[in-house]
Design a protein around this motif. Structure first.
Motif, short mmCIF file in Angstrom:
data_model
loop_
_atom_site.label_atom_id
_atom_site.label_comp_id
_atom_site.label_asym_id
_atom_site.label_seq_id
_atom_site.Cartn_x
_atom_site.Cartn_y
_atom_site.Cartn_z
N PHE A 1 -32.62 26.83 2.03
CA PHE A 1 -31.20 26.83 2.41
C PHE A 1 -30.59 25.43 2.26
CE2 PHE A 1 -32.55 30.55 5.10
CZ PHE A 1 -31.90 31.50 4.33
N VAL A 2 -31.41 24.42 2.55
CA VAL A 2 -30.93 23.04 2.40
C VAL A 2 -30.84 22.71 0.90
CG1 VAL A 2 -31.40 20.61 2.93
CG2 VAL A 2 -31.88 22.37 4.64
N CYS B 1 -37.76 28.80 12.84
CA CYS B 1 -37.14 29.58 11.77
C CYS B 1 -38.09 29.55 10.57
CB CYS B 1 -35.83 28.95 11.38
SG CYS B 1 -36.08 27.30 10.75
N GLY C 1 -37.74 28.27 7.62
CA GLY C 1 -37.84 26.98 6.92
C GLY C 1 -38.77 26.01 7.62
N VAL C 2 -38.69 25.97 8.94
CA VAL C 2 -39.54 25.06 9.71
C VAL C 2 -41.00 25.54 9.68
CG1 VAL C 2 -40.02 24.27 12.07
CG2 VAL C 2 -37.71 24.11 11.15
N SER D 1 -38.25 19.83 6.16
CA SER D 1 -37.33 20.92 5.83
C SER D 1 -35.88 20.46 5.72
CB SER D 1 -37.45 22.06 6.85
OG SER D 1 -37.32 21.56 8.15
N THR E 1 -34.74 25.97 16.58
CA THR E 1 -35.58 26.39 15.46
C THR E 1 -36.83 25.52 15.28
OG1 THR E 1 -34.08 25.15 14.05
CG2 THR E 1 -33.80 27.53 14.08
N CYS F 1 -26.80 28.15 7.78
CA CYS F 1 -28.01 28.98 7.67
C CYS F 1 -27.91 30.17 8.64
CB CYS F 1 -29.20 28.10 8.00
SG CYS F 1 -30.62 28.98 8.53
N THR G 1 -26.37 22.83 7.58
CA THR G 1 -26.83 24.21 7.84
C THR G 1 -26.75 24.62 9.31
OG1 THR G 1 -29.08 23.35 7.95
CG2 THR G 1 -28.41 24.36 5.87
N ALA H 1 -30.26 31.81 10.07
CA ALA H 1 -31.18 31.68 11.21
C ALA H 1 -30.46 30.97 12.35
CB ALA H 1 -32.41 30.88 10.80
N THR H 2 -29.67 29.95 11.99
CA THR H 2 -28.96 29.18 13.00
C THR H 2 -27.82 29.99 13.60
OG1 THR H 2 -29.36 27.34 11.51
CG2 THR H 2 -27.92 26.90 13.36
N CYS I 1 -36.30 23.03 3.03
CA CYS I 1 -35.96 24.45 3.20
C CYS I 1 -35.07 24.92 2.04
CB CYS I 1 -35.24 24.62 4.53
SG CYS I 1 -34.62 26.28 4.74
S1 SF4 Z 1 -32.56 26.29 10.44
FE1 SF4 Z 1 -32.18 27.36 8.51
S2 SF4 Z 1 -31.77 25.69 7.06
FE2 SF4 Z 1 -32.78 24.77 8.79
S3 SF4 Z 1 -34.93 24.81 8.25
FE3 SF4 Z 1 -34.53 26.66 9.42
S4 SF4 Z 1 -34.14 28.25 7.87
FE4 SF4 Z 1 -33.92 26.23 6.90
#
Ligand code: SF4
Length: 281
Positions: free
Chosen positions: A97-98, A12, A14-15, A72, A260, A189, A161, A191-192, A95
């Motif tokens: 979102f976190v 994703c 963030g990673v 992240s 992710t 999140c 998330t 993405a998840t 990240c």
């Molecule tokens: S899964 Fe979402 S919250 Fe977690 S690192 Fe990836 S983008 Fe960020």
């Protein structure tokens, strides 16, 4: 055999950003570079970072001097303060979102809500959020745990998330039996959630699912559970070498999804291996 891969499988945003930051940091810095825990739950990526000189440590006390990269998942402000007090340079790859979950948790507590965090108590992301509100939060993993909570004037609810929307909805609904005022801030999140949705749809359409990603990765394990719930045989693997030809016997349509923390190269290798096995069979 038909082979389908979920859209957006793998790293994703963030990673990806955290890994990029780690590579940039080690190439730029003239001092030792560390991550607090592996940067992601993927052994291949961790190994390639190690080759460049980034070492994963379990504890800050293992670092005499240098740079510490925050993953992240994020950490509590106390961990950052400790690192700075030890004279370490902190590179924060938390990240956004976190970070948002941290910020909303603080807002709820400061506004007088009793904070509930839906998530895994032992997960570093949840530990970080609990730390950000100085421990003034209760962590639950599902609606059944809400029955043990006392009645309160107001509860505030956020989620790790990687939680599913269904679980958040169930917990919110159960919390309404404990309070008349409930504020739910959806910190799941996208993405998840998107990946979980696509995985569920694919699992319902195939004869076999391969879930690719680190065995310690919460979001990958969650994908495996989603496939199990769809009633399809599921194998959680980290590399293409783990695929056993026997799994594919009688399979007309195989599905692949990836957490992710899974690099694109690993997914590509698995897709190629499956295709070769099909061609050979
Ligand atoms: S899964 Fe979402 S919250 Fe977690 S690192 Fe990836 S983008 Fe960020």
């Amino acid at each position: 055999m038909k082979i389908s891969l979920t859209k957006n499988a793998g790293h994703c945003f963030g990673v990806k950003a955290a890994i990029q930051k780690a590579f940039e940091t080690v190439r730029r810095e003239r001092q030792p570079v560390f991550t607090l825990g592996p940067i992601i739950h993927n052994p291949q990526v961790v190994r390639s970072l190690e080759k460049e000189g980034v070492k994963a440590v379990k504890n800050l006390s293992e670092i005499p001097k240098g740079v510490i990269i925050i993953r992240s998942h994020g950490v509590s402000p106390q961990v950052i303060a400790t690192a700075q007090a030890r004279g370490l340079k902190v590179v924060d790859a938390t990240c956004p979102f976190v970070q948002r979950a941290h910020q909303l948790a603080r807002q709820l507590v400061e506004s007088g809500y009793d904070l509930i965090i839906l998530g895994d108590f032992a997960h570093p992301e949840v530990e970080g959020i609990v730390g950000t509100v100085q421990g003034r939060a209760t962590v639950v993993s599902g609606a059944s745990e809400i029955l043990d909570l006392p009645e309160k004037k107001s509860y505030g609810l956020i989620a790790q998330t990687t939680q599913t929307l269904e679980n958040l909805q169930q917990v919110a609904s159960a919390l309404l039996t404990r309070t008349r005022t409930l504020k739910v801030l959806n910190t799941i999140c996208n993405a998840t959630t998107d990946l979980q949705k696509q995985t569920r749809l694919l699992a319902q359409a195939v004869d076999l699912m391969l879930v690719v990603g680190g065995r310690n990765s919460a979001n990958t394990t969650r994908l495996a559970v989603i496939c199990q719930e769809a009633g399809v045989p599921v194998y959680h693997i980290e590399t293409a070498d783990e695929i056993q030809p026997g799994w594919l016997q009688g399979v007309k349509h195989a599905g692949v999804t990836a957490g992710t923390s899974t690099p694109e190269e690993v997914i590509k290798e698995i897709m190629e291996r499956l295709k070769n096995m099909t061609d050979a069979g």
